[in-house]
Design an enzyme around this catalytic site. Structure first.
Site, PDB file in Angstrom:
ATOM      1  N   GLY A 152       0.785  -1.008  -0.096  1.00 40.00           N
ATOM      2  CA  GLY A 152      -0.050  -0.132   0.049  1.00 40.00           C
ATOM      3  C   GLY A 152       0.844   1.124  -0.086  1.00 40.00           C
ATOM      4  O   GLY A 152       2.054   1.167  -0.119  1.00 40.00           O
ATOM      5  N   ASN A 153       0.215   2.370   0.248  1.00 32.88           N
ATOM      6  CA  ASN A 153       0.911   3.569   0.448  1.00 32.88           C
ATOM      7  C   ASN A 153       0.561   4.678   1.349  1.00 32.88           C
ATOM      8  O   ASN A 153      -0.668   4.243   2.105  1.00 32.88           O
ATOM      9  CB  ASN A 153       1.012   4.301  -0.955  1.00 32.88           C
ATOM     10  CG  ASN A 153      -0.211   4.802  -1.535  1.00 32.88           C
ATOM     11  OD1 ASN A 153      -0.848   5.475  -1.072  1.00 32.88           O
ATOM     12  ND2 ASN A 153      -0.515   4.115  -2.648  1.00 32.88           N
ATOM     13  N   ARG A 154       0.960   5.831   1.614  1.00 28.79           N
ATOM     14  CA  ARG A 154       0.586   6.543   2.793  1.00 28.79           C
ATOM     15  C   ARG A 154      -0.454   7.407   2.597  1.00 28.79           C
ATOM     16  O   ARG A 154      -0.761   8.410   3.334  1.00 28.79           O
ATOM     17  CB  ARG A 154       1.998   7.070   3.361  1.00 28.79           C
ATOM     18  CG  ARG A 154       2.965   6.228   3.915  1.00 28.79           C
ATOM     19  CD  ARG A 154       3.813   7.000   4.743  1.00 28.79           C
ATOM     20  NE  ARG A 154       5.006   7.936   3.963  1.00 28.79           N
ATOM     21  CZ  ARG A 154       4.865   9.167   3.973  1.00 28.79           C
ATOM     22  NH1 ARG A 154       4.176   9.736   4.760  1.00 28.79           N
ATOM     23  NH2 ARG A 154       5.832   9.713   3.057  1.00 28.79           N
ATOM     24  N   ALA A 185      -3.633   8.080  -5.083  1.00 32.46           N
ATOM     25  CA  ALA A 185      -2.140   7.531  -5.183  1.00 32.46           C
ATOM     26  C   ALA A 185      -2.423   6.315  -5.524  1.00 32.46           C
ATOM     27  O   ALA A 185      -2.446   5.057  -4.801  1.00 32.46           O
ATOM     28  CB  ALA A 185      -1.444   7.787  -4.050  1.00 32.46           C
TER      29      ALA A 185
END
Ligand code: C5P
Length: 424
Positions: free
Chosen positions: A214-216, A281
């Site tokens: 995943g991403n932040r 994102a």
């Protein structure tokens, strides 16, 4: 009647009155808002009731006045929640130094602060106090905080004060306050008729049933864009990935936590919308073969092969002109901001790209503030300072709406409004 004045017809406005000698001017304010066609409810702090009686306001509005939030009157408890939800705008006038401090700190111990804190409506604050209190650094810091929340804080006027001194601190004239509220709505309706779809947040690409890549991304920028568009009258579809913020009310929400799910939702939604804002994102890669079972610990480690995800916005960019929405992409760049962002604009067939620098001393990801540059085909279009994301969203909508309408034959409507199915 001017365009701005018509903006108040039928609007639900809560006037919050706190304990200043200027509270009597709130009676004139309420009368003027009511004359302009607004449906006005009044909430008062206990100190305000020492200056003006609730009965005076009730006589003007023909509606009950909320004065209690602490539970003595069960009707009032419900009233402040209902008013917070129903309000199109909240006008706090006069706002004392104490009330500014409460609102800035999120303290909720009277009907006015409770309604402001519980509501997502636009807020206009008209302070009134002694000059010394207004210029005190604590008050000025609180005003800055409130402006950061997106509230409109009007400057008090210079004149003779109740203390007998002359200086800054007088409540803005009721007509000035009414005009500020009218402008809020005049502007807030400028996206009426437009159908916009916005993606926000990050994606999670499954490795197995419990693990993911995943991403932040917090979703804050996309949500700010959705809230601003909603408040300015657009019909908003929000396609939300993984977000750390609550999705706003009053938008159609679709959840899409993987890049594949997001692609499906965006491709389905795009033809029915005038504008696509791709603030999410989206993971550029996903595990090639996610396991259907939890992968066991293995002392020799785990090799993960990643394959590229489809570029969603680029796919929309290739749609035929009659169904392709106006396309706004976001680009987070760690180096060569301009070259990379304009390269993406061209390669993905975008109308605008909003670029921000990442990886330096300031990290936009998850932050409440951001600094962005918008590029069109002709190059950089903006030179904005660091701003709260909601303020960036407002400026972006000014720019996007302007660009979108430049070549639109029916400037006040979205191209898709008449021909497509109504909002789900
Ligand atoms: O990841 P990149 O910097 O190329 O992202 C630029 C824009 O492309 C963003 O608006 C992002 O939402 C979009 N994007 C997309 N599909 C992807 C990756 C990015 O639509 N798979």
């Amino acid at each position: 009647m001017t365009e701005d004045a018509r903006a108040l017809t039928g609007r639900r406005i809560v006037v919050g009155v706190s304990g200043s000698i200027a509270a009597y001017k709130a009676l004139i304010l309420v009368r003027e808002l009511t004359s302009a066609g607004a449906v006005v409810d009044v909430a008062m702090t206990p100190a305000a009731t020492a200056f003006v009686t609730p009965l005076s306001f009730a006589a003007l509005t023909h509606r009950p006045v909320v004065t209690d939030v602490l539970g003595l009157d069960p009707d009032s408890q419900i009233a402040h929640v209902e008013l917070a939800e129903a309000a199109d705008a909240i006008v706090v006038a006069p706002a004392t130094a104490n009330l500014l401090a409460e609102l800035a700190a999120g303290l909720v111990d009277d009907a006015v602060s409770a309604i402001v804190c519980a509501s997502r409506a636009r807020v206009v604050i008209a302070p009134a106090m002694d000059a010394g209190m207004w210029t005190h650094p604590a008050t000025q810091r609180n005003v800055e905080t409130l402006r950061g929340f997106g509230y409109l804080v009007l400057e008090p006027e210079v004149g003779s004060l109740a203390s007998g001194l002359t200086g800054i601190g007088r409540l803005a004239e009721p007509a000035t306050i009414v005009a500020a509220v009218e402008r809020l709505f005049a502007r807030s309706g400028d996206l009426e008729g437009l159908r916009v779809v916005i993606t926000a947040g990050g994606t999670r690409e499954p490795i197995d049933p419990v693990r993911f890549i995943g991403n932040r991304s917090s979703g804050k920028m996309g949500v700010a864009m959705a809230e601003a568009a909603r408040d300015r009258g657009a019909a908003v579809t929000l396609i939300g990935g993984t977000m750390s913020v609550t999705p706003p009310r009053g938008v159609t929400l679709t959840e899409a936590t993987t890049a594949a799910a997001m692609r499906e939702s965006v491709i389905r939604a795009a033809p029915a919308h005038d504008i696509l804002i791709m603030a999410a994102a989206v993971a550029d890669f996903a595990p090639a073969r996610p396991s259907g079972r939890k992968i066991k610990r293995d002392a020799s480690g785990l090799d993960l092969r990643l394959v590229p995800n489809p570029d969603i916005i680029a796919e929309v960019g290739e749609m035929p002109a009659d169904i392709r929405p106006f396309l706004v992409g976001f680009a987070a760049e760690s180096d060569d901001l301009e070259a990379n962002a304009t390269g993406k604009l061209r390669d993905k067939g975008l109308d605008l790209i909003v670029a921000n620098q990442v990886g330096g001393p300031f990290d936009a990801i998850g932050s409440d503030d951001n600094t962005v540059t918008v590029f069109g085909v002709e190059g950089a279009l903006t030179d904005w300072p660091m701003l709260p994301k909601r303020q960036i969203a407002e400026r972006l909508w000014d720019l996007i709406a302007d660009r979108y309408r430049r070549d639109d034959p029916a400037p006040t409507r979205g191209r898709k409004a008449a021909t497509r199915a109504p909002r789900r």
